[in-house]
Motif scaffolding. Structure first.
Motif, mmCIF file in Angstrom:
data_model
loop_
_atom_site.group_PDB
_atom_site.id
_atom_site.type_symbol
_atom_site.label_atom_id
_atom_site.label_comp_id
_atom_site.label_asym_id
_atom_site.label_seq_id
_atom_site.Cartn_x
_atom_site.Cartn_y
_atom_site.Cartn_z
ATOM 1 N N TYR A 79 0.833 -1.202 0.000
ATOM 2 C CA TYR A 79 0.000 0.000 0.000
ATOM 3 C C TYR A 79 0.870 1.256 0.000
ATOM 4 C CZ TYR A 79 -3.886 -3.105 0.974
ATOM 5 O OH TYR A 79 -4.826 -4.100 0.885
ATOM 6 N N SER A 80 0.379 2.300 -0.623
ATOM 7 C CA SER A 80 1.108 3.558 -0.731
ATOM 8 C C SER A 80 1.055 4.333 0.586
ATOM 9 C CB SER A 80 0.498 4.421 -1.851
ATOM 10 O OG SER A 80 0.989 5.740 -1.793
ATOM 11 N N ARG A 81 2.051 5.178 0.795
ATOM 12 C CA ARG A 81 2.066 6.037 1.983
ATOM 13 C C ARG A 81 0.945 7.064 1.959
ATOM 14 N NH1 ARG A 81 6.005 6.460 5.628
ATOM 15 N NH2 ARG A 81 7.858 5.131 5.410
ATOM 16 N N LYS A 82 0.400 7.305 0.779
ATOM 17 C CA LYS A 82 -0.692 8.270 0.653
ATOM 18 C C LYS A 82 -2.054 7.590 0.565
ATOM 19 C CE LYS A 82 2.149 11.759 -1.642
ATOM 20 N NZ LYS A 82 2.283 12.650 -2.827
ATOM 21 N N ASP A 83 -2.086 6.322 0.896
ATOM 22 C CA ASP A 83 -3.358 5.590 0.828
ATOM 23 C C ASP A 83 -4.370 6.224 1.774
ATOM 24 O OD1 ASP A 83 -4.295 2.540 -0.119
ATOM 25 O OD2 ASP A 83 -5.344 3.330 1.645
ATOM 26 N N PRO A 84 -5.596 6.545 1.293
ATOM 27 C CA PRO A 84 -6.581 7.254 2.127
ATOM 28 C C PRO A 84 -7.152 6.427 3.267
ATOM 29 C CG PRO A 84 -7.556 6.592 0.047
ATOM 30 C CD PRO A 84 -6.095 6.286 -0.071
ATOM 31 N N ILE A 85 -6.981 5.135 3.245
ATOM 32 C CA ILE A 85 -7.510 4.273 4.305
ATOM 33 C C ILE A 85 -6.385 3.615 5.084
ATOM 34 C CG2 ILE A 85 -8.903 2.235 4.814
ATOM 35 C CD1 ILE A 85 -10.506 4.679 3.945
ATOM 36 N N PHE A 86 -5.508 2.928 4.396
ATOM 37 C CA PHE A 86 -4.504 2.115 5.061
ATOM 38 C C PHE A 86 -3.294 2.905 5.551
ATOM 39 C CE2 PHE A 86 -6.845 -0.576 2.078
ATOM 40 C CZ PHE A 86 -7.332 -1.534 2.950
ATOM 41 N N ALA A 87 -3.223 4.204 5.216
ATOM 42 C CA ALA A 87 -2.108 5.015 5.692
ATOM 43 C C ALA A 87 -2.571 6.131 6.618
ATOM 44 C CB ALA A 87 -1.354 5.619 4.495
ATOM 45 N N MET A 88 -3.849 6.115 6.977
ATOM 46 C CA MET A 88 -4.399 7.201 7.797
ATOM 47 C C MET A 88 -4.698 6.693 9.207
ATOM 48 S SD MET A 88 -4.474 9.911 5.910
ATOM 49 C CE MET A 88 -5.623 10.960 6.783
ATOM 50 N N ARG A 89 -4.074 7.321 10.194
ATOM 51 C CA ARG A 89 -4.305 6.919 11.580
ATOM 52 C C ARG A 89 -5.762 7.135 11.984
ATOM 53 N NH1 ARG A 89 -0.555 9.609 16.041
ATOM 54 N NH2 ARG A 89 0.987 8.603 14.702
ATOM 55 N N ALA A 90 -6.353 8.246 11.555
ATOM 56 C CA ALA A 90 -7.745 8.525 11.913
ATOM 57 C C ALA A 90 -8.685 7.461 11.352
ATOM 58 C CB ALA A 90 -8.149 9.911 11.395
ATOM 59 N N SER A 91 -8.401 7.016 10.135
ATOM 60 C CA SER A 91 -9.224 5.969 9.534
ATOM 61 C C SER A 91 -9.138 4.687 10.341
ATOM 62 C CB SER A 91 -8.775 5.706 8.088
ATOM 63 O OG SER A 91 -8.963 6.849 7.287
ATOM 64 N N MET A 92 -7.936 4.362 10.807
ATOM 65 C CA MET A 92 -7.759 3.142 11.587
ATOM 66 C C MET A 92 -8.548 3.190 12.887
ATOM 67 S SD MET A 92 -6.438 0.208 11.366
ATOM 68 C CE MET A 92 -5.373 0.549 9.959
ATOM 69 N N HIS A 93 -8.623 4.339 13.541
ATOM 70 C CA HIS A 93 -9.422 4.474 14.755
ATOM 71 C C HIS A 93 -10.901 4.204 14.470
ATOM 72 C CE1 HIS A 93 -6.521 5.820 17.722
ATOM 73 N NE2 HIS A 93 -5.995 6.659 16.839
ATOM 74 N N SER A 94 -11.419 4.792 13.404
ATOM 75 C CA SER A 94 -12.827 4.619 13.052
ATOM 76 C C SER A 94 -13.133 3.170 12.684
ATOM 77 C CB SER A 94 -13.198 5.542 11.883
ATOM 78 O OG SER A 94 -13.031 6.894 12.222
ATOM 79 N N LEU A 95 -12.221 2.552 11.939
ATOM 80 C CA LEU A 95 -12.416 1.162 11.533
ATOM 81 C C LEU A 95 -12.393 0.234 12.734
ATOM 82 C CD1 LEU A 95 -10.174 1.131 8.330
ATOM 83 C CD2 LEU A 95 -12.675 0.985 8.413
ATOM 84 N N GLN A 96 -11.451 0.472 13.620
ATOM 85 C CA GLN A 96 -11.393 -0.354 14.831
ATOM 86 C C GLN A 96 -12.691 -0.289 15.611
ATOM 87 O OE1 GLN A 96 -7.855 0.971 16.988
ATOM 88 N NE2 GLN A 96 -7.279 -1.172 17.117
ATOM 89 N N ARG A 97 -13.212 0.904 15.757
ATOM 90 C CA ARG A 97 -14.448 1.086 16.506
ATOM 91 C C ARG A 97 -15.589 0.292 15.887
ATOM 92 N NH1 ARG A 97 -18.964 3.652 15.586
ATOM 93 N NH2 ARG A 97 -20.233 4.457 17.309
ATOM 94 N N ASP A 98 -15.723 0.359 14.570
ATOM 95 C CA ASP A 98 -16.809 -0.357 13.897
ATOM 96 C C ASP A 98 -16.608 -1.867 13.932
ATOM 97 O OD1 ASP A 98 -18.029 2.010 13.327
ATOM 98 O OD2 ASP A 98 -17.599 2.005 11.178
ATOM 99 N N MET A 99 -15.360 -2.309 13.915
ATOM 100 C CA MET A 99 -15.074 -3.739 13.817
ATOM 101 C C MET A 99 -15.346 -4.500 15.107
ATOM 102 S SD MET A 99 -11.604 -3.497 11.507
ATOM 103 C CE MET A 99 -11.192 -5.241 11.576
ATOM 104 N N ILE A 100 -15.505 -3.801 16.223
ATOM 105 C CA ILE A 100 -15.801 -4.495 17.484
ATOM 106 C C ILE A 100 -17.296 -4.503 17.787
ATOM 107 C CG2 ILE A 100 -13.550 -3.985 18.475
ATOM 108 C CD1 ILE A 100 -14.850 -1.778 20.117
#
Length: 302
Positions: free
Chosen positions: A211-232
Protein backbone atom coordinates in the motif's frame (compact mmCIF):
# COMPACT_ATOMS: atom_id res chain seq x y z
CA UNK A 1 -86.24 -29.68 28.60
CA UNK A 2 -86.95 -28.10 25.23
CA UNK A 3 -83.73 -29.59 23.92
CA UNK A 4 -84.79 -33.12 24.92
CA UNK A 5 -88.24 -32.73 23.30
CA UNK A 6 -86.60 -31.50 20.11
CA UNK A 7 -84.24 -34.49 20.04
CA UNK A 8 -87.11 -36.93 20.58
CA UNK A 9 -89.18 -35.33 17.81
CA UNK A 10 -86.14 -35.52 15.53
CA UNK A 11 -85.81 -39.24 16.25
CA UNK A 12 -89.51 -39.73 15.56
CA UNK A 13 -89.30 -38.03 12.18
CA UNK A 14 -86.29 -40.16 11.38
CA UNK A 15 -88.26 -43.37 12.14
CA UNK A 16 -91.24 -42.23 10.06
CA UNK A 17 -88.89 -41.54 7.16
CA UNK A 18 -87.59 -45.10 7.38
CA UNK A 19 -91.13 -46.46 7.29
CA UNK A 20 -92.04 -44.40 4.25
CA UNK A 21 -88.90 -45.56 2.50
CA UNK A 22 -89.86 -49.22 3.13
CA UNK A 23 -93.36 -48.55 1.75
CA UNK A 24 -92.07 -46.97 -1.44
CA UNK A 25 -89.65 -49.84 -1.94
CA UNK A 26 -92.50 -52.38 -1.45
CA UNK A 27 -94.65 -50.63 -4.06
CA UNK A 28 -91.78 -50.65 -6.55
CA UNK A 29 -91.35 -54.38 -6.01
CA UNK A 30 -95.13 -54.91 -6.46
CA UNK A 31 -95.13 -53.09 -9.80
CA UNK A 32 -92.29 -55.35 -11.03
CA UNK A 33 -94.01 -58.61 -9.89
CA UNK A 34 -94.85 -61.05 -12.78
CA UNK A 35 -98.45 -61.16 -14.04
CA UNK A 36 -100.72 -63.37 -11.98
CA UNK A 37 -99.15 -62.61 -8.66
CA UNK A 38 -100.03 -59.82 -6.28
CA UNK A 39 -98.30 -58.41 -3.31
CA UNK A 40 -100.08 -56.25 -0.81
CA UNK A 41 -97.78 -54.02 1.22
CA UNK A 42 -98.46 -53.66 4.85
CA UNK A 43 -98.03 -50.18 6.30
CA UNK A 44 -98.14 -49.73 10.01
CA UNK A 45 -97.68 -46.31 11.59
CA UNK A 46 -96.62 -46.40 15.23
CA UNK A 47 -99.01 -44.78 17.68
CA UNK A 48 -96.18 -43.80 19.95
CA UNK A 49 -92.91 -42.99 18.18
CA UNK A 50 -91.02 -43.41 21.42
CA UNK A 51 -92.14 -47.07 21.60
CA UNK A 52 -90.49 -48.84 18.64
CA UNK A 53 -88.82 -52.13 17.80
CA UNK A 54 -85.46 -53.06 19.23
CA UNK A 55 -83.45 -51.72 16.31
CA UNK A 56 -85.38 -48.47 16.14
CA UNK A 57 -85.11 -47.91 19.87
CA UNK A 58 -81.40 -48.59 19.74
CA UNK A 59 -81.00 -46.05 16.91
CA UNK A 60 -82.73 -43.38 18.94
CA UNK A 61 -80.62 -44.13 21.98
CA UNK A 62 -77.35 -43.91 20.02
CA UNK A 63 -78.43 -40.58 18.56
CA UNK A 64 -79.17 -39.13 21.98
CA UNK A 65 -75.97 -40.53 23.48
CA UNK A 66 -73.85 -38.91 20.73
CA UNK A 67 -75.61 -35.58 21.27
CA UNK A 68 -74.90 -35.60 25.01
CA UNK A 69 -71.36 -37.04 24.76
CA UNK A 70 -68.67 -34.83 26.44
CA UNK A 71 -65.52 -33.72 24.52
CA UNK A 72 -63.07 -36.53 23.85
CA UNK A 73 -60.44 -36.28 26.61
CA UNK A 74 -58.02 -38.60 24.82
CA UNK A 75 -58.05 -36.44 21.65
CA UNK A 76 -57.22 -33.38 23.77
CA UNK A 77 -54.27 -35.15 25.40
CA UNK A 78 -53.03 -36.39 22.01
CA UNK A 79 -53.12 -32.84 20.65
CA UNK A 80 -51.02 -31.58 23.57
CA UNK A 81 -48.49 -34.39 23.11
CA UNK A 82 -48.16 -33.51 19.41
CA UNK A 83 -47.35 -29.89 20.32
CA UNK A 84 -44.75 -31.03 22.85
CA UNK A 85 -43.22 -33.34 20.26
CA UNK A 86 -42.99 -30.42 17.82
CA UNK A 87 -41.22 -28.34 20.47
CA UNK A 88 -38.78 -31.20 21.06
CA UNK A 89 -37.98 -31.42 17.33
CA UNK A 90 -37.43 -27.65 17.14
CA UNK A 91 -34.97 -27.79 20.04
CA UNK A 92 -33.13 -30.66 18.37
CA UNK A 93 -32.92 -29.27 14.83
CA UNK A 94 -32.90 -25.55 15.61
CA UNK A 95 -30.20 -23.30 14.14
CA UNK A 96 -29.90 -21.57 17.53
CA UNK A 97 -27.02 -23.85 18.44
CA UNK A 98 -25.05 -22.53 15.41
CA UNK A 99 -25.96 -18.86 15.85
CA UNK A 100 -23.16 -16.68 17.18
CA UNK A 101 -23.60 -13.22 15.59
CA UNK A 102 -26.67 -11.55 17.09
CA UNK A 103 -28.64 -8.39 16.53
CA UNK A 104 -28.69 -5.69 19.18
CA UNK A 105 -32.02 -5.67 21.08
CA UNK A 106 -34.35 -2.85 20.07
CA UNK A 107 -34.51 -1.51 23.62
CA UNK A 108 -30.76 -0.78 23.47
CA UNK A 109 -30.93 0.74 20.00
CA UNK A 110 -33.63 3.15 21.16
CA UNK A 111 -31.52 4.34 24.05
CA UNK A 112 -28.30 4.96 22.10
CA UNK A 113 -28.07 3.61 18.54
CA UNK A 114 -24.71 5.35 17.93
CA UNK A 115 -23.09 2.87 20.28
CA UNK A 116 -24.23 -0.07 18.16
CA UNK A 117 -24.47 1.18 14.54
CA UNK A 118 -21.29 1.33 12.41
CA UNK A 119 -20.39 4.75 11.02
CA UNK A 120 -17.50 3.93 8.68
CA UNK A 121 -17.67 0.38 7.35
CA UNK A 122 -20.23 -2.43 7.16
CA UNK A 123 -18.98 -5.97 7.76
CA UNK A 124 -21.40 -8.84 7.27
CA UNK A 125 -25.07 -8.79 6.24
CA UNK A 126 -26.80 -6.73 8.95
CA UNK A 127 -25.70 -3.35 7.61
CA UNK A 128 -24.72 -4.44 4.12
CA UNK A 129 -25.69 -1.95 1.41
CA UNK A 130 -26.43 0.97 3.71
CA UNK A 131 -26.09 4.20 1.73
CA UNK A 132 -24.03 6.03 4.33
CA UNK A 133 -21.47 3.20 4.40
CA UNK A 134 -21.06 2.60 0.67
CA UNK A 135 -18.05 4.91 0.43
CA UNK A 136 -15.89 2.22 2.02
CA UNK A 137 -16.93 -0.41 -0.55
CA UNK A 138 -14.44 0.79 -3.17
CA UNK A 139 -11.65 0.45 -0.62
CA UNK A 140 -12.77 -3.11 0.08
CA UNK A 141 -12.41 -3.85 -3.63
CA UNK A 142 -8.94 -2.28 -3.60
CA UNK A 143 -7.98 -4.55 -0.71
CA UNK A 144 -9.26 -7.64 -2.52
CA UNK A 145 -7.39 -6.62 -5.66
CA UNK A 146 -4.22 -6.22 -3.60
CA UNK A 147 -4.64 -9.73 -2.14
CA UNK A 148 -5.10 -11.31 -5.59
CA UNK A 149 -2.16 -9.40 -7.05
CA UNK A 150 0.12 -10.32 -4.16
CA UNK A 151 -0.82 -14.02 -4.16
CA UNK A 152 -1.28 -14.39 -7.94
CA UNK A 153 -4.57 -16.19 -7.26
CA UNK A 154 -7.75 -16.16 -9.31
CA UNK A 155 -10.87 -14.87 -7.57
CA UNK A 156 -12.68 -18.15 -8.35
CA UNK A 157 -10.47 -19.91 -5.81
CA UNK A 158 -11.91 -17.76 -3.01
CA UNK A 159 -15.50 -17.69 -4.28
CA UNK A 160 -15.72 -21.47 -4.77
CA UNK A 161 -14.16 -22.20 -1.40
CA UNK A 162 -16.45 -19.85 0.55
CA UNK A 163 -19.46 -21.13 -1.43
CA UNK A 164 -18.94 -24.48 0.27
CA UNK A 165 -19.32 -22.80 3.66
CA UNK A 166 -22.28 -20.58 2.80
CA UNK A 167 -24.99 -22.41 4.75
CA UNK A 168 -22.77 -22.71 7.81
CA UNK A 169 -22.03 -18.98 7.63
CA UNK A 170 -25.70 -18.02 7.16
CA UNK A 171 -26.63 -20.04 10.25
CA UNK A 172 -24.32 -17.86 12.34
CA UNK A 173 -26.58 -14.83 11.89
CA UNK A 174 -29.83 -14.13 13.68
CA UNK A 175 -32.91 -14.03 11.46
CA UNK A 176 -33.25 -14.50 7.72
CA UNK A 177 -30.57 -13.05 5.44
CA UNK A 178 -32.26 -11.75 2.28
CA UNK A 179 -29.12 -11.79 0.12
CA UNK A 180 -28.96 -14.30 -2.73
CA UNK A 181 -26.35 -17.05 -2.64
CA UNK A 182 -23.97 -15.20 -4.96
CA UNK A 183 -24.44 -11.90 -3.13
CA UNK A 184 -23.79 -13.52 0.24
CA UNK A 185 -20.61 -15.30 -0.91
CA UNK A 186 -19.32 -12.14 -2.61
CA UNK A 187 -19.89 -10.18 0.59
CA UNK A 188 -18.06 -12.78 2.72
CA UNK A 189 -15.01 -12.74 0.43
CA UNK A 190 -14.94 -8.96 0.03
CA UNK A 191 -15.45 -8.09 3.70
CA UNK A 192 -13.27 -10.95 4.92
CA UNK A 193 -10.26 -10.00 2.80
CA UNK A 194 -10.64 -6.37 3.86
CA UNK A 195 -10.51 -7.39 7.54
CA UNK A 196 -7.47 -9.57 6.99
CA UNK A 197 -5.63 -6.75 5.21
CA UNK A 198 -6.27 -4.50 8.19
CA UNK A 199 -5.08 -7.17 10.64
CA UNK A 200 -1.93 -7.94 8.71
CA UNK A 201 -1.15 -4.32 7.82
CA UNK A 202 -1.41 -3.09 11.39
CA UNK A 203 0.97 -5.83 12.56
CA UNK A 204 3.35 -6.36 9.64
CA UNK A 205 3.14 -2.90 8.12
CA UNK A 206 0.99 -1.78 5.18
CA UNK A 207 4.07 -0.94 3.14
CA UNK A 208 5.02 -4.60 3.14
CA UNK A 209 1.57 -5.46 1.80
CA UNK A 210 2.01 -3.05 -1.08
CA UNK A 211 0.00 0.00 0.00
CA UNK A 212 1.11 3.56 -0.73
CA UNK A 213 2.07 6.04 1.98
CA UNK A 214 -0.69 8.27 0.65
CA UNK A 215 -3.36 5.59 0.83
CA UNK A 216 -6.58 7.25 2.13
CA UNK A 217 -7.51 4.27 4.30
CA UNK A 218 -4.50 2.12 5.06
CA UNK A 219 -2.11 5.02 5.69
CA UNK A 220 -4.40 7.20 7.80
CA UNK A 221 -4.31 6.92 11.58
CA UNK A 222 -7.75 8.53 11.91
CA UNK A 223 -9.22 5.97 9.53
CA UNK A 224 -7.76 3.14 11.59
CA UNK A 225 -9.42 4.47 14.76
CA UNK A 226 -12.83 4.62 13.05
CA UNK A 227 -12.42 1.16 11.53
CA UNK A 228 -11.39 -0.35 14.83
CA UNK A 229 -14.45 1.09 16.51
CA UNK A 230 -16.81 -0.36 13.90
CA UNK A 231 -15.07 -3.74 13.82
CA UNK A 232 -15.80 -4.50 17.48
CA UNK A 233 -19.55 -3.89 17.14
CA UNK A 234 -21.86 -6.83 17.71
CA UNK A 235 -23.75 -6.54 14.42
CA UNK A 236 -20.63 -5.92 12.32
CA UNK A 237 -18.95 -9.31 12.30
CA UNK A 238 -17.73 -12.09 9.97
CA UNK A 239 -17.56 -15.71 11.23
CA UNK A 240 -14.06 -16.64 12.34
CA UNK A 241 -14.02 -19.81 10.22
CA UNK A 242 -14.57 -17.67 7.10
CA UNK A 243 -11.54 -15.55 7.97
CA UNK A 244 -9.53 -18.69 8.73
CA UNK A 245 -10.37 -20.11 5.30
CA UNK A 246 -9.56 -16.88 3.44
CA UNK A 247 -6.20 -16.45 5.16
CA UNK A 248 -5.47 -20.13 4.62
CA UNK A 249 -6.14 -19.71 0.90
CA UNK A 250 -3.73 -16.76 0.80
CA UNK A 251 -1.02 -18.86 2.46
CA UNK A 252 -1.71 -22.01 0.44
CA UNK A 253 -3.10 -23.93 3.44
CA UNK A 254 -6.94 -23.67 3.40
CA UNK A 255 -7.37 -25.84 6.51
CA UNK A 256 -5.15 -23.82 8.84
CA UNK A 257 -6.72 -22.60 12.10
CA UNK A 258 -5.79 -20.23 14.90
CA UNK A 259 -3.71 -17.68 13.02
CA UNK A 260 -6.57 -15.18 12.51
CA UNK A 261 -7.33 -15.24 16.23
CA UNK A 262 -3.71 -14.32 17.01
CA UNK A 263 -3.80 -11.50 14.47
CA UNK A 264 -7.06 -10.18 15.94
CA UNK A 265 -5.69 -10.18 19.48
CA UNK A 266 -2.71 -8.09 18.42
CA UNK A 267 -4.88 -5.79 16.28
CA UNK A 268 -7.31 -5.02 19.10
CA UNK A 269 -4.79 -5.13 21.93
CA UNK A 270 -4.43 -1.31 22.10
CA UNK A 271 -8.16 -1.12 22.84
CA UNK A 272 -7.76 -3.19 25.98
CA UNK A 273 -7.96 -0.89 29.03
CA UNK A 274 -5.02 -0.63 31.41
CA UNK A 275 -4.66 1.11 34.76
CA UNK A 276 -3.18 4.11 32.97
CA UNK A 277 -5.80 4.26 30.22
CA UNK A 278 -8.70 3.90 32.64
CA UNK A 279 -7.64 7.16 34.25
CA UNK A 280 -7.32 8.97 30.92
CA UNK A 281 -9.81 10.11 28.33
CA UNK A 282 -11.47 7.42 26.16
CA UNK A 283 -10.02 9.25 23.15
CA UNK A 284 -6.57 8.16 24.20
CA UNK A 285 -7.44 4.49 23.68
CA UNK A 286 -6.45 2.76 20.45
CA UNK A 287 -3.45 3.20 18.22
CA UNK A 288 -2.33 6.45 19.82
CA UNK A 289 1.20 6.00 18.46
CA UNK A 290 0.26 3.93 15.45
CA UNK A 291 2.26 4.57 12.29
CA UNK A 292 0.99 2.38 9.44
CA UNK A 293 4.31 2.58 7.61
CA UNK A 294 6.69 2.20 10.52
CA UNK A 295 8.62 -1.03 10.84
CA UNK A 296 6.21 -3.39 12.55
CA UNK A 297 6.77 -6.60 14.43
CA UNK A 298 7.28 -9.52 12.09
CA UNK A 299 4.43 -12.00 12.47
CA UNK A 300 4.93 -15.51 11.08
CA UNK A 301 2.15 -16.54 8.68
CA UNK A 302 3.23 -20.13 8.10
Amino acid sequence: MVDKIFKKELVSWYLITLKLKETVRARIQQSSTPTGTTTTPSIEYPENHQQQSGIQLETGQNFEEEANKPPDHSAWVINIKEKLDQARRENTTSAWSKMCIYRVPQCLLKSDDKAYIPRTVSLGPYHHGRRDLRTMDRHKWRALHRVLKRTQHDISLYLDSIKEMEQHARACYEGTISLSSNEFVEMMVLDGCFILELFRGAIEGFKKLGYSRKDPIFAMRASMHSLQRDMIMLENQIPLFILDRLLGLENGNPDQRGLVAKLAIQFFDPLMPTDESLASSPLSLGYANFDPFADQVEFPLN
